[in-house]
Design a protein around this motif. Sequence first.
Motif, mmCIF file in Angstrom:
data_model
loop_
_atom_site.group_PDB
_atom_site.id
_atom_site.type_symbol
_atom_site.label_atom_id
_atom_site.label_comp_id
_atom_site.label_asym_id
_atom_site.label_seq_id
_atom_site.Cartn_x
_atom_site.Cartn_y
_atom_site.Cartn_z
ATOM 1 N N UNK A 1 0.817 -1.221 0.000
ATOM 2 C CA UNK A 1 0.000 0.000 0.000
ATOM 3 C C UNK A 1 0.853 1.274 0.000
ATOM 4 N N UNK A 2 2.076 1.172 0.523
ATOM 5 C CA UNK A 2 2.930 2.370 0.578
ATOM 6 C C UNK A 2 3.449 2.776 -0.800
ATOM 7 N N UNK A 3 3.334 1.870 -1.779
ATOM 8 C CA UNK A 3 3.859 2.180 -3.112
ATOM 9 C C UNK A 3 2.901 3.019 -3.938
ATOM 10 N N UNK A 4 1.629 3.048 -3.528
ATOM 11 C CA UNK A 4 0.664 3.856 -4.276
ATOM 12 C C UNK A 4 -0.209 3.015 -5.182
ATOM 13 N N UNK A 5 -1.433 3.531 -5.435
ATOM 14 C CA UNK A 5 -2.415 2.777 -6.214
ATOM 15 C C UNK A 5 -2.162 2.822 -7.712
ATOM 16 N N UNK A 6 -1.173 3.639 -8.128
ATOM 17 C CA UNK A 6 -0.960 3.797 -9.569
ATOM 18 C C UNK A 6 0.009 2.762 -10.173
ATOM 19 N N UNK A 7 0.511 1.845 -9.351
ATOM 20 C CA UNK A 7 1.498 0.878 -9.852
ATOM 21 C C UNK A 7 1.011 0.046 -11.040
ATOM 22 N N UNK A 8 -0.227 -0.488 -11.014
ATOM 23 C CA UNK A 8 -0.655 -1.298 -12.169
ATOM 24 C C UNK A 8 -0.615 -0.515 -13.483
ATOM 25 N N UNK A 9 -1.079 0.735 -13.448
ATOM 26 C CA UNK A 9 -1.100 1.528 -14.680
ATOM 27 C C UNK A 9 0.313 1.848 -15.165
ATOM 28 N N UNK B 1 -10.014 1.647 -4.731
ATOM 29 C CA UNK B 1 -10.905 1.559 -5.897
ATOM 30 C C UNK B 1 -10.135 1.791 -7.197
ATOM 31 N N UNK B 2 -9.251 2.807 -7.174
ATOM 32 C CA UNK B 2 -8.459 3.074 -8.380
ATOM 33 C C UNK B 2 -7.547 1.882 -8.669
ATOM 34 N N UNK B 3 -6.943 1.350 -7.605
ATOM 35 C CA UNK B 3 -6.051 0.189 -7.747
ATOM 36 C C UNK B 3 -6.787 -0.990 -8.382
ATOM 37 N N UNK B 4 -7.935 -1.338 -7.808
ATOM 38 C CA UNK B 4 -8.709 -2.494 -8.284
ATOM 39 C C UNK B 4 -9.244 -2.255 -9.694
ATOM 40 N N UNK B 5 -9.658 -0.999 -9.942
ATOM 41 C CA UNK B 5 -10.211 -0.658 -11.245
ATOM 42 C C UNK B 5 -9.140 -0.784 -12.338
ATOM 43 N N UNK B 6 -7.902 -0.324 -12.055
ATOM 44 C CA UNK B 6 -6.880 -0.454 -13.113
ATOM 45 C C UNK B 6 -6.481 -1.912 -13.313
ATOM 46 N N UNK B 7 -6.478 -2.692 -12.247
ATOM 47 C CA UNK B 7 -6.181 -4.125 -12.420
ATOM 48 C C UNK B 7 -7.233 -4.783 -13.307
ATOM 49 N N UNK B 8 -8.483 -4.419 -13.046
ATOM 50 C CA UNK B 8 -9.590 -5.006 -13.795
ATOM 51 C C UNK B 8 -9.512 -4.628 -15.277
ATOM 52 N N UNK B 9 -9.033 -3.401 -15.543
ATOM 53 C CA UNK B 9 -8.884 -2.977 -16.939
ATOM 54 C C UNK B 9 -7.732 -3.712 -17.618
ATOM 55 N N UNK B 10 -6.657 -3.961 -16.839
ATOM 56 C CA UNK B 10 -5.487 -4.615 -17.429
ATOM 57 C C UNK B 10 -5.729 -6.107 -17.628
ATOM 58 N N UNK B 11 -6.402 -6.713 -16.640
ATOM 59 C CA UNK B 11 -6.643 -8.150 -16.735
ATOM 60 C C UNK B 11 -7.990 -8.477 -16.065
#
Lengths: 215, 122
Positions: free
Chosen positions: A140-148, A176-186
């Motif tokens: 969580x300390x790395x930020x929610x933007x890692x997947x994107x 939510x942003x984290x989960x949403x970008x994961x869902x878009x990627x895979x």
Amino acid sequence: MEINVVEKVMKVNDELAQGVRERLAKAGVVGLNFISAPGSGKTTLIETALRNLGGAPRIAVIEGDPDTTLDAERIAACGAPVTQVNTAGGCHLEANLVNRALDGFDLEQIDLMIIENVGNLVCPVSFDLGEEKRVAVVSTTEGHDKPAKYPKLFRTAHVVVLNKIDLLPYVDFNRDIFRDSLEKLQPGVEVIEVSCTSGEGVEAWCDWLRRAGKG
Amino acid sequence: MHEFSLVESILTSVFDVARQHGNPPVTRVKLEVGALQQVVPEALEFAFNAAVKGTSAEGAVLDWTEIPARIQCPACHATYEPADVFWVCPNCEAQGGKAIAGDDIVLASVELEDGESGQGVQ
């Protein structure tokens, strides 16, 4: 004089990885490749699993790091067979290093071979190690933007572990942003939320490993 | 950073080709780099130039062509070039999918110094 070649540059690594895959399959071992940034808690997730699983499945670990045997010492303290591979500054593990490391194990006594890659979200993604499943870890300390930012890892991961969820109240991490970008990627990728400190999610994490260990 | 590893693999193949042709100096190496590969061309060139020093490929030119990504939609199976890091099918808006092009680095060709045309003319 121009000679046409048309050959994949990763060919040598890919062939060695296939060899590792066959070697593990023959011994009934499932290979897992753990990929994350440095400090996301890969080693702690493995330690926690070893302490909670009580020997089933039987886990062995290959620790990849640029230097030191610190991680291997931590795993050995949990009683699991472990080999440290130092890449001498190299930013990722390659299949030949894994193949060599396998010589140090009695594969017949192992169900799961965890390969902890060098902490890095870019280079390890391009090198097949002969694993059956790829485990991506983000804290969580790395930020929610890692997947994107690092899409290739999250498109190819079989499971994503969100680690250090006990720190969520203190960090600017939008689930939510984290989960949403994961869902878009895979679409449909499995996500496990864990805190090795509070113990939350540890059972789900152990359960995933149990299922993986059954091949 | 893994550009050095890539260059090592590239040069193994390049020198194999050169050996099969009597080991003449290598003058040019052509690559096809997929857009989905996280490779920085400048870093690859830097690593290449460092690695060929003192070999028969010293001074060889590294050429690359970028191969655009091509995604196959998991729902309607249309293929398209993604506009963004998040792949969305322009036909049916399904997300995700499979890369069918642009995800490889390929050694396309190796140019070797031509002993006959390189000597004795003019």
